[in-house]
Design a protein around this motif. Structure first.
Motif, short mmCIF file in Angstrom:
data_model
loop_
_atom_site.label_atom_id
_atom_site.label_comp_id
_atom_site.label_asym_id
_atom_site.label_seq_id
_atom_site.Cartn_x
_atom_site.Cartn_y
_atom_site.Cartn_z
N GLY A 135 5.90 -0.90 15.23
CA GLY A 135 5.22 0.13 14.47
C GLY A 135 5.16 1.41 15.27
O GLY A 135 5.84 1.57 16.28
N ILE A 136 4.32 2.34 14.82
CA ILE A 136 4.16 3.60 15.53
C ILE A 136 2.68 3.88 15.73
O ILE A 136 1.82 3.37 15.00
CB ILE A 136 4.81 4.78 14.79
N LYS A 137 2.38 4.72 16.73
CA LYS A 137 1.02 5.17 16.97
C LYS A 137 0.95 6.66 16.68
O LYS A 137 1.79 7.44 17.14
CB LYS A 137 0.61 4.89 18.42
N HIS A 138 -0.03 7.07 15.90
CA HIS A 138 -0.26 8.48 15.61
C HIS A 138 -1.69 8.81 15.98
O HIS A 138 -2.63 8.30 15.37
CB HIS A 138 0.00 8.78 14.13
N LYS A 139 -1.84 9.64 17.00
CA LYS A 139 -3.14 9.94 17.57
C LYS A 139 -3.81 8.63 18.01
O LYS A 139 -3.30 7.94 18.86
CB LYS A 139 -3.99 10.72 16.57
N LYS A 140 -4.91 8.23 17.36
CA LYS A 140 -5.58 6.99 17.75
C LYS A 140 -5.31 5.84 16.78
O LYS A 140 -5.88 4.76 16.94
CB LYS A 140 -7.10 7.22 17.86
N ASP A 141 -4.46 6.08 15.79
CA ASP A 141 -4.21 5.07 14.76
C ASP A 141 -2.87 4.38 14.97
O ASP A 141 -1.91 4.98 15.46
CB ASP A 141 -4.23 5.73 13.37
N TYR A 142 -2.82 3.11 14.57
CA TYR A 142 -1.61 2.31 14.69
C TYR A 142 -1.10 1.93 13.29
O TYR A 142 -1.89 1.57 12.42
CB TYR A 142 -1.88 1.03 15.50
N TYR A 143 0.21 2.03 13.10
CA TYR A 143 0.82 1.73 11.82
C TYR A 143 1.97 0.76 12.04
O TYR A 143 2.88 1.02 12.82
CB TYR A 143 1.34 3.02 11.16
N MET A 144 1.93 -0.35 11.32
CA MET A 144 2.91 -1.42 11.51
C MET A 144 4.01 -1.35 10.46
O MET A 144 3.76 -1.14 9.27
CB MET A 144 2.18 -2.77 11.41
N TYR A 145 5.28 -1.52 10.91
CA TYR A 145 6.39 -1.55 9.98
C TYR A 145 6.26 -2.75 9.03
O TYR A 145 5.70 -3.78 9.39
CB TYR A 145 7.73 -1.68 10.72
N ASN A 146 6.81 -2.61 7.84
CA ASN A 146 6.81 -3.72 6.91
C ASN A 146 7.97 -4.66 7.22
O ASN A 146 8.83 -4.36 8.06
CB ASN A 146 6.89 -3.23 5.47
N PHE A 147 8.03 -5.81 6.53
CA PHE A 147 9.07 -6.79 6.82
C PHE A 147 9.30 -7.70 5.62
O PHE A 147 8.46 -7.79 4.72
CB PHE A 147 8.71 -7.63 8.05
N ALA A 148 10.45 -8.34 5.60
CA ALA A 148 10.78 -9.32 4.55
C ALA A 148 10.20 -10.67 4.98
O ALA A 148 10.63 -11.25 5.98
CB ALA A 148 12.29 -9.42 4.37
N PRO A 149 9.23 -11.21 4.25
CA PRO A 149 8.56 -12.44 4.68
C PRO A 149 9.34 -13.70 4.32
O PRO A 149 10.08 -13.73 3.33
CB PRO A 149 7.24 -12.40 3.90
N SER A 164 10.10 -10.21 10.65
CA SER A 164 10.33 -9.23 11.72
C SER A 164 10.05 -7.83 11.21
O SER A 164 10.76 -7.34 10.33
CB SER A 164 11.78 -9.31 12.21
N PRO A 165 9.01 -7.17 11.71
CA PRO A 165 8.78 -5.77 11.34
C PRO A 165 10.01 -4.94 11.65
O PRO A 165 10.60 -5.08 12.73
CB PRO A 165 7.59 -5.37 12.21
N GLU A 166 10.43 -4.11 10.71
CA GLU A 166 11.67 -3.37 10.90
C GLU A 166 11.50 -1.92 10.49
O GLU A 166 10.79 -1.60 9.54
CB GLU A 166 12.80 -4.01 10.10
N ASP A 167 12.15 -1.06 11.24
CA ASP A 167 12.14 0.37 10.96
C ASP A 167 13.50 0.74 10.42
O ASP A 167 14.52 0.54 11.09
CB ASP A 167 11.82 1.16 12.23
#
Length: 217
Positions: A135-149, A164-167
């Protein structure tokens, strides 16, 4: 429906009238019924076809802040039900960051499905996956990539969802004009998947992706 010689044994047609319709997942049951996950601009629907081709449609809606994003279906081991599951995004947002899972169960005897169970990811889990490259971090927040479950049903009755989280990013470039003044555009799509090696003795799984969520249904 085709037999082993690819001869048509049953067929039917249905008018769905849904813009942007696609079928990301489907299966055939032991009794000859079929279950399809339908996705359109209106959201997700589950369509079940009995052996006589009578149809039942069910909405697969979000719960709370969890909105379904990538939904799949899988036949349970006993053949009596179908798991309907998917990753989620934040309800009311156009962003596709993953924030949890939804899991429902379709009863093949009655062709009914209860409200899916929500499994929101904790901020600590999202941060841990992001710090591993998922995922990515923006300022103090974390954002997780989505994935095919992918869903696995374990011997003890629990189910495990992994992925597998994927970008995925796309880049477009245009060439300089040739002698005839013509140019061409090149599109490059890059997919970065985050994986690790994990051993689960209960299911004898090796080399599985980062996200491993186990629950009881």
């Amino acid at each position: 429906l085709l037999d082993k010689d690819l001869a048509i044994t049953k067929q039917g047609s249905f008018s769905m009238n849904q813009a942007g319709l696609e079928i990301p997942s489907g299966l055939l049951t032991n009794e000859g019924s079929a279950v399809f996950v339908l996705h359109s601009e209106q959201g997700y629907n589950i369509m079940a076809l009995r052996p006589d081709l009578t149809k039942t449609n069910m909405n697969f809606k979000g719960v709370g802040e969890l909105n379904p994003y990538q939904v799949r279906c899988k036949l349970a081991r006993d053949g009596k039900s179908v798991f309907v599951y998917g990753t989620t995004t934040l309800s009311g947002s156009e962003d596709i960051w993953c924030n949890g899972l939804l899991v429902g169960k379709l009863d093949l005897a009655t062709f009914t499905m209860a409200k899916p169970s929500p499994y929101p990811f904790s901020p600590e889990l999202i941060q841990a996956i992001t710090e591993k490259g998922g995922g990515i971090k923006h300022k103090k927040d974390y954002y997780m990539y989505n994935f095919a479950p992918t869903l696995l049903e374990l011997d003890n009755g629990e189910i495990t969802i992994l992925g597998s989280p994927e970008d995925i990013s796309s880049d477009f470039s245009k060439s300089a004009p040739n002698m005839n003044g013509q140019t061409h555009t090149t599109a490059t799509t890059t997919m970065t998947m985050i994986t690790t090696t994990t051993i689960m003795s209960t299911a004898s799984i090796a080399t599985t992706p980062t996200i491993i969520i186990t629950m009881t249904m």
